[in-house]
Structure formats: structure tokens, C-alpha cells
Design an enzyme around this catalytic site. Sequence first.
Site, short mmCIF file in Angstrom:
data_model
loop_
_atom_site.label_atom_id
_atom_site.label_comp_id
_atom_site.label_asym_id
_atom_site.label_seq_id
_atom_site.Cartn_x
_atom_site.Cartn_y
_atom_site.Cartn_z
N LYS A 9 -2.69 34.07 21.22
CA LYS A 9 -2.08 32.74 21.26
C LYS A 9 -1.91 32.24 22.70
O LYS A 9 -2.00 33.03 23.65
CB LYS A 9 -0.73 32.80 20.53
CG LYS A 9 -0.85 33.13 19.04
CD LYS A 9 0.50 33.06 18.34
CE LYS A 9 0.37 33.33 16.85
NZ LYS A 9 1.68 33.15 16.15
N TYR A 49 -3.00 26.96 9.53
CA TYR A 49 -1.61 27.19 9.13
C TYR A 49 -1.21 26.35 7.91
O TYR A 49 -0.04 25.97 7.78
CB TYR A 49 -0.68 26.93 10.31
CG TYR A 49 -0.65 28.06 11.33
CD1 TYR A 49 -0.24 29.35 10.95
CD2 TYR A 49 -1.03 27.87 12.65
CE1 TYR A 49 -0.21 30.40 11.87
CE2 TYR A 49 -1.00 28.92 13.58
CZ TYR A 49 -0.58 30.18 13.18
OH TYR A 49 -0.54 31.21 14.09
N ARG A 85 -2.20 44.33 11.71
CA ARG A 85 -0.84 43.82 11.47
C ARG A 85 0.19 44.82 12.00
O ARG A 85 1.20 44.43 12.60
CB ARG A 85 -0.60 43.57 9.98
CG ARG A 85 -1.43 42.47 9.37
CD ARG A 85 -0.91 41.10 9.61
NE ARG A 85 0.40 40.84 9.03
CZ ARG A 85 1.00 39.65 9.09
NH1 ARG A 85 0.41 38.61 9.69
NH2 ARG A 85 2.19 39.48 8.56
N THR A 91 6.89 39.60 13.18
CA THR A 91 6.80 38.22 13.68
C THR A 91 7.81 37.97 14.80
O THR A 91 7.48 37.37 15.82
CB THR A 91 7.09 37.23 12.51
OG1 THR A 91 6.25 37.57 11.41
CG2 THR A 91 6.84 35.80 12.93
N ARG A 102 3.53 42.83 19.93
CA ARG A 102 4.57 41.80 20.03
C ARG A 102 5.81 42.31 20.77
O ARG A 102 6.44 41.56 21.51
CB ARG A 102 4.92 41.27 18.64
CG ARG A 102 3.87 40.25 18.15
CD ARG A 102 4.03 39.91 16.70
NE ARG A 102 3.28 38.71 16.32
CZ ARG A 102 3.09 38.34 15.06
NH1 ARG A 102 3.59 39.07 14.07
NH2 ARG A 102 2.40 37.25 14.80
N ASN A 112 4.86 34.33 19.99
CA ASN A 112 4.72 35.76 19.66
C ASN A 112 3.31 36.34 19.87
O ASN A 112 2.92 37.31 19.23
CB ASN A 112 5.24 36.05 18.25
CG ASN A 112 4.53 35.27 17.18
OD1 ASN A 112 3.56 34.54 17.46
ND2 ASN A 112 4.97 35.42 15.95
N HIS A 115 -1.87 36.45 16.47
CA HIS A 115 -1.94 36.19 15.03
C HIS A 115 -2.91 37.19 14.42
O HIS A 115 -3.92 37.54 15.05
CB HIS A 115 -2.48 34.78 14.74
CG HIS A 115 -2.91 34.61 13.31
ND1 HIS A 115 -2.02 34.25 12.32
CD2 HIS A 115 -4.11 34.82 12.70
CE1 HIS A 115 -2.67 34.23 11.15
NE2 HIS A 115 -3.94 34.57 11.35
N GLU A 126 -9.70 32.75 6.95
CA GLU A 126 -9.42 32.46 8.37
C GLU A 126 -10.63 32.74 9.27
O GLU A 126 -10.89 32.01 10.21
CB GLU A 126 -8.21 33.27 8.84
CG GLU A 126 -6.91 32.83 8.17
CD GLU A 126 -5.73 33.74 8.49
OE1 GLU A 126 -5.89 34.73 9.23
OE2 GLU A 126 -4.63 33.45 7.98
#
Length: 145
Positions: A9, A49, A85, A91, A102, A112, A115, A126
Site C-alpha cells: 500500500k 474494495y 494472510r 488488520t 503489519r 496497514n 493487502h 482480485e
Amino acid sequence: MEKTLVLIKPDAFSKHYSGDIIKRYEQEGLRIVAMKLLQMDERLASIHYAEHIGRPYYGDLTGFMTSGPIIAMVLEGENAIKKVRALNGKTNPAEAEEGTIRKQFATASNRNAVHASDSPESAQREIHIFFNETEIYDGEYKIPD
Ligand code: CDP
Ligand code: MG
């Protein structure tokens, strides 16, 4: 072998964390099969999103995600979706486990760093928002002589 979409991000990208983040995935044996740098626009953000449209944080989320360059990549590996993940962590970085991306690189729930797709269905959806089939490497992944 499973594929998943990862985004670095704008917060992490602008702080020059991209290399460190990519290294973490590679160290876990995940393979990069597609990668590009881009800046999302409002339309792309609303597609990616879509499930968050209408949430109280949606305006902040799309404002943030369109604020600067990101790196989009497809990672491949066994259980890549769950593995990435787990590597990313929760998150909210305050709740993220020690050793997660993170925990190390994110500063808030809305800043954060990364993604990652959360299921095979979202990975499939995605990946194709950011890449077409010809941009995804499908050959052998071997070390050249
Ligand atoms: O990214 P992840 O799948 O962990 O979380 P999500 O619940 O699917 O939310 C997507 C993204 O929306 C988060 O990564 C945050 O950037 C943002 N978000 C936020 O800013 N504030 C929240 N309370 C929840 C999500
Ligand atoms: Mg999510």
C-alpha cells in the site's frame, strides 16, 4: 499450488519498505509470478474494495489507496492465500502478532502496509483486476545456468 494477490500500500511504498516486505514473502518460499507498480484511481479502488462500499471507513480507504504508487503482485505457493494472510498479520497492527509484516511496518488499521486476498474466490477476482493472463508467469521457476 495456489495464487494470491498482494498489494504494497502507499504508506509502505512511500517509506521504502517494499524491498523488506517482498523479501519476507520470498523467504517463506512464495514465488513472484506477476508484479507491477501503479497508482490506483477511484474506479479501480471501488472495484477492488467493492465489498466495503458504504462502510464508515470507505472514503478514507479509497483516499488512502489512491494517494500514491503501490506495488501489485501475484504470489504463488502451497497454501499461498493463508500463508500470506498469516505473514501479513491482523488488520489492526496493534493486534498483529510479533514477527508479522503489519506488526513491523503498519502504523494503524487504516495505514496497514499490505493487502492480501482472503479466499480462493477473492484471489481469483482480485488477481484479474490488476493482471491479465499474459502478465502472469506460468513457466518453470528454476535457477538459470
Ligand atoms: O485488509 P484486511 O483483509 O485485513 O481487512 P478488511 O477488514 O478486509 O478491510 C480492508 C481494508 O480496509 C483494511 O486493510 C484497512 O485498510 C481498511 N479498514 C479501515 O481503514 N478501518 C477499518 N475499521 C477496517 C478496515
Ligand atoms: Mg479484506
